[in-house]
Design an enzyme around this catalytic site. Structure first.
Site, PDB file in Angstrom:
ATOM      1  N   SER A 265     -16.367  11.941 -65.108  1.00  0.00           N
ATOM      2  CA  SER A 265     -15.977  12.056 -66.509  1.00  0.00           C
ATOM      3  C   SER A 265     -15.239  10.805 -66.953  1.00  0.00           C
ATOM      4  O   SER A 265     -14.886   9.957 -66.143  1.00  0.00           O
ATOM      5  CB  SER A 265     -15.080  13.273 -66.692  1.00  0.00           C
ATOM      6  OG  SER A 265     -13.795  12.963 -66.190  1.00  0.00           O
ATOM      7  N   LYS A 266     -15.027  10.754 -68.228  1.00  0.00           N
ATOM      8  CA  LYS A 266     -14.331   9.631 -68.831  1.00  0.00           C
ATOM      9  C   LYS A 266     -12.954   9.437 -68.174  1.00  0.00           C
ATOM     10  O   LYS A 266     -12.517   8.325 -67.925  1.00  0.00           O
ATOM     11  CB  LYS A 266     -14.191   9.954 -70.318  1.00  0.00           C
ATOM     12  CG  LYS A 266     -13.569   8.899 -71.133  1.00  0.00           C
ATOM     13  CD  LYS A 266     -13.489   9.333 -72.568  1.00  0.00           C
ATOM     14  CE  LYS A 266     -12.240   8.754 -73.176  1.00  0.00           C
ATOM     15  NZ  LYS A 266     -11.871   9.320 -74.428  1.00  0.00           N
ATOM     16  N   ARG A 267     -12.316  10.562 -67.890  1.00  0.00           N
ATOM     17  CA  ARG A 267     -10.967  10.479 -67.305  1.00  0.00           C
ATOM     18  C   ARG A 267     -10.968   9.884 -65.900  1.00  0.00           C
ATOM     19  O   ARG A 267     -10.017   9.249 -65.492  1.00  0.00           O
ATOM     20  CB  ARG A 267     -10.308  11.851 -67.292  1.00  0.00           C
ATOM     21  CG  ARG A 267      -9.719  12.234 -68.612  1.00  0.00           C
ATOM     22  CD  ARG A 267      -8.613  13.254 -68.440  1.00  0.00           C
ATOM     23  NE  ARG A 267      -9.043  14.392 -67.654  1.00  0.00           N
ATOM     24  CZ  ARG A 267      -9.755  15.397 -68.143  1.00  0.00           C
ATOM     25  NH1 ARG A 267     -10.099  15.401 -69.405  1.00  0.00           N
ATOM     26  NH2 ARG A 267     -10.110  16.396 -67.376  1.00  0.00           N
ATOM     27  N   ASP A 268     -12.086  10.097 -65.150  1.00  0.00           N
ATOM     28  CA  ASP A 268     -12.150   9.517 -63.797  1.00  0.00           C
ATOM     29  C   ASP A 268     -12.086   8.014 -63.871  1.00  0.00           C
ATOM     30  O   ASP A 268     -11.481   7.354 -63.043  1.00  0.00           O
ATOM     31  CB  ASP A 268     -13.452   9.917 -63.102  1.00  0.00           C
ATOM     32  CG  ASP A 268     -13.514  11.408 -62.873  1.00  0.00           C
ATOM     33  OD1 ASP A 268     -12.514  11.941 -62.392  1.00  0.00           O
ATOM     34  OD2 ASP A 268     -14.548  12.008 -63.190  1.00  0.00           O
ATOM     35  N   GLY A 269     -12.771   7.483 -64.879  1.00  0.00           N
ATOM     36  CA  GLY A 269     -12.786   6.034 -65.062  1.00  0.00           C
ATOM     37  C   GLY A 269     -11.368   5.519 -65.218  1.00  0.00           C
ATOM     38  O   GLY A 269     -10.947   4.589 -64.534  1.00  0.00           O
TER      39      GLY A 269
END
Ligand code: GLU
Length: 510
Positions: A265-269
Site C-alpha cells: 500500500s501507499k503507506r508501506d512506501g
C-alpha cells in the site's frame, strides 16, 4: 495466436497510478507487442464521485515515462474514439434497455436512504452482508414487484431509478482464466449489481463490458481485485448475445508487502522508504505529496525491470531485461497466481545496475544542476571524472554528488572524533613529509602517484596503512570514497598540495 490481439489498460482516474497499475499496463503492452497486436488506453471515469483532477494526466505521464506506449487511446485517438467513458455516455443506455427488454435486467426504485435503512436493520440483527439479490429483490421496489402501470408512471414522472442485472438463482457461472484455470462461481453468490443510473451514467460493469465488446478486446488482463466481477461480466456477455466474442481473461496476482503480509500500500512506501508511485503526486485536496520513482532518482528501465518480475517468471534465471527482451520473453502462462512480494533490496539492485550502464556524460548532465544549485561552479571535465570515480557506489545519481561533495569543496574543518581515532602522535610530521613527495610527481596520474608514494614509503620504512588514511582525511575530510590515488589525480596536483598544506595547518592549530 489466431485472433487479432487487442488489449486495453482501463484505469479509473481516481488518484495516482500505483505500482500495480504500472504492472497491469506493462503486461498488457508486452502481450500486445509480443503478438503483433494493439494496446489501448481507455479511461473509465463513469464514477464521477471518485473523479480526481489531474489523475488522467498523471496516468499518461507515468506510462510515457516508463516507456509503455499505446496504439489507440485517450491521448492518441484511434478508430473507437472517444476513449473516455464519460464521453461515451450516450452509447450505454441502449444496452441497459436491451437487457431489460430481454428480461435480464430491471428497474429498481429503492432510494439510497431506504437501502441504507435495510442494511442498518440487518446489521442490528447480525447480518452485515445484506445484498440486493435474487432472494431479497422480491421484497424491494422494482419493476419485478410493482405493477406495470406504476413502473410506467414512475419512469414518466422522472422518479430516480437504477437498472439492475437480474442474476439467476442457483446457476453455475464458469470462466477460464489464463492464469488461474477454470473458475466456477454459483450465481447465488453474485448480487444484482447496478448497471445503469438514472443520471444517465452506466456503472463500471456495464461500461466495461460494452466497451470491451465495441473495441473488439481479445484479452482482458487486469488485477486480481477484478476477479470477483468476472462472473458478472460473463453473464453480461451472454445476456447481450456476445458470448462468442467474449475476451479471454487473465487476472494478475497481487503485489504484496515486502514481508508478504498483505497488499503493498501507499503507506508501506512511506514506512519503508521507497516510492509506490511512478511519479511524484500531489493530492489536489490535501496537498499531501507522495514520492515518485522518477523524482527519487530511479531509472525508468529499472522500474520496468523490477515491475515486470513481480508476478512473471522468465523461463531462464535471467534478471536484467530490456523492454525488447521482455516483449520477446513475456507470456501469460508464466505469470503465477500467488502474490508477488515486493523486494526492496532487489529493486535497489536494479537501479544500481541501470545507473552503472549510464555514460559518465549522461550522469554528469543529471548531477550538474544539483552541484550548481549549491552555488558550486564545476567544469564538465571534472564532473565526468567524479562521476567515473563515484558511480560504482551510487544507488541514485544524486549520491554521486552528495557522497563526492569533497571533490568540489575542500574540507574547512575536521571531525574531532575522527581525528581522535586516526590522527596520532607523529601523524602531522608524517603528512608533512609527503608534501615534497607529491611535489616531485610530474605526471599526476593515479599509477604514478601510487608508485612514487609507495617507493618513498618503502625506502623510509613507513607502512602504507599508516599513511593513506591521513592523506584521505586531508583531501576529503572523511574516510570513505574511491582510492586515495584516484582522488588525488582527480583533484590535480595543485589542489592536492593545497589541501594537504591547509589540512595540516588546521589540524596543527587545534
Ligand atoms: N476501471 C477498472 C480499474 O480501475 C478497470 C478494471 C478492468 O480492467 O476491467 O482498474
Amino acid at each position: 495466436m489466431s485472433k487479432e490481439v487487442r488489449v486495453r489498460f482501463a484505469p479509473s482516474p481516481t488518484g495516482p497510478l500505483h505500482l500495480g497499475g504500472v504492472r497491469t499496463a506493462l503486461y498488457n503492452y508486452l502481450f500486445a507487442k509480443k503478438h503483433g497486436g494493439k494496446c489501448i488506453l481507455r479511461i473509465e471515469d463513469t464514477d464521477q464521485g471518485r473523479f480526481v483532477p489531474g489523475a488522467e494526466e498523471y496516468i499518461v505521464d507515468s506510462l510515457t515515462w516508463v516507456g509503455v506506449t499505446f496504439d489507440e487511446g485517450v491521448h492518441v485517438g484511434g478508430p473507437d474514439e472517444p476513449y473516455r467513458q464519460s464521453e461515451r455516455k450516450e452509447m450505454y443506455r441502449q444496452y441497459a434497455e436491451l437487457l431489460i427488454e430481454k428480461g435480464f435486467a430491471y428497474y429498481a426504485f429503492d432510494s439510497a436512504e431506504e437501502l441504507e435503512a435495510i442494511r442498518e436493520k440487518m446489521k442490528a440483527s447480525g447480518n452485515s452482508t445484506w445484498q440486493y439479490n435474487n432472494i431479497t429483490r422480491v421484497n424491494m421496489k422494482n419493476s419485478l414487484t410493482l405493477p406495470a402501470d406504476e413502473v410506467k408512471r414512475k419512469l414518466e414522472a422522472g422518479d430516480p431509478y437504477v437498472i439492475r442485472i437480474k442474476i439467476p438463482r442457483n446457476e453455475e457461472i464458469r470462466l477460464t482464466d489464463i492464469i488461474r484455470g477454470v473458475v466456477v462461481v454459483n450465481s447465488n453468490n453474485v448480487d444484482d449489481k447496478v448497471l445503469f443510473k438514472s443520471d444517465g451514467m452506466p456503472t463500471y460493469h456495464l461500461a466495461n463490458v460494452v466497451d470491451d465488446y465495441l473495441m473488439k478486446i481479445s484479452h482482458v488482463i487486469r488485477g486480481e481485485e477484478w476477479l470477483p466481477s468476472a462472473p458478472l461480466h460473463v453473464l453480461l456477455y451472454r445476456y447481450l448475445g456476445w458470448e462468442d466474442l467474449m475476451p479471454e481473461f487473465a487476472h494478475l496476482p497481487l503485489i504484496l508487502k515486502p514481508d508478504g503480509n498483505g497488499k503493498l500500500s501507499k503507506r508501506d512506501g512511506d514506512r519503508l522508504g521507497f516510492p509506490v508511485f511512478p511519479l511524484e503526486w500531489k493530492d489536489p485536496d490535501s496537498g499531501e505529496i507522495s514520492s515518485g520513482y522518477r523524482e527519487s532518482g530511479w531509472f525508468p528501465e529499472a522500474v520496468v525491470n523490477l515491475v515486470a518480475l513481480l508476478g512473471w517468471h522468465p523461463a531462464d534465471n535471467k534478471e536484467v531485461f530490456s523492454m525488447e527482451e521482455l516483449i520477446e520473453g513475456f507470456s501469460l502462462d508464466r505469470v503465477s497466481k500467488s502474490g508477488a512480494k515486493f523486494d526492496v533490496e532487489k529493486a535497489k539492485w536494479f537501479n544500481q545496475h541501470y545507473l552503472r550502464l549510464q555514460s559518465d556524460k549522461t550522469l554528469s548532465a543529471i548531477i550538474k544542476p544539483l552541484v550548481e544549485a549549491d552555488g558550486i561552479k564545476v567544469s564538465d571535465a571534472l564532473l565526468e571524472k567524479v562521476v567515473a570515480a563515484q558511480k560504482e557506489r551510487a544507488l541514485y545519481p544524486k549520491d554521486i554528488y552528495t557522497e563526492g561533495k569533497f571533490f568540489f569543496v575542500a574540507p574547512v574543518g575536521f571531525d574531532s572524533d575522527l581525528l581522535q581515532k586516526k590522527w596520532k602522535e607523529g601523524s602531522t610530521e608524517l603528512a608533512q613529509q609527503l608534501i615534497p613527495v607529491f611535489e616531485s610527481i610530474e605526471n599526476f596520474e593515479p599509477v604514478t602517484i601510487e608508485s612514487t608514494l609507495k617507493a618513498y614509503l618503502e625506502a623510509n620504512k613507513i607502512g602504507v596503512g599508516a599513511v593513506m588514511p591521513l592523506v584521505r582525511i586531508l583531501l576529503t575530510g572523511g574516510l570513505t570514497g574511491p582510492a586515495v590515488f584516484d582522488i588525488a589525480a582527480i583533484l590535480g596536483k595543485e589542489e592536492t598540495l593545497q589541501r594537504m598544506r591547509n589540512g595540516i595547518s588546521i589540524i596543527s592549530k587545534n
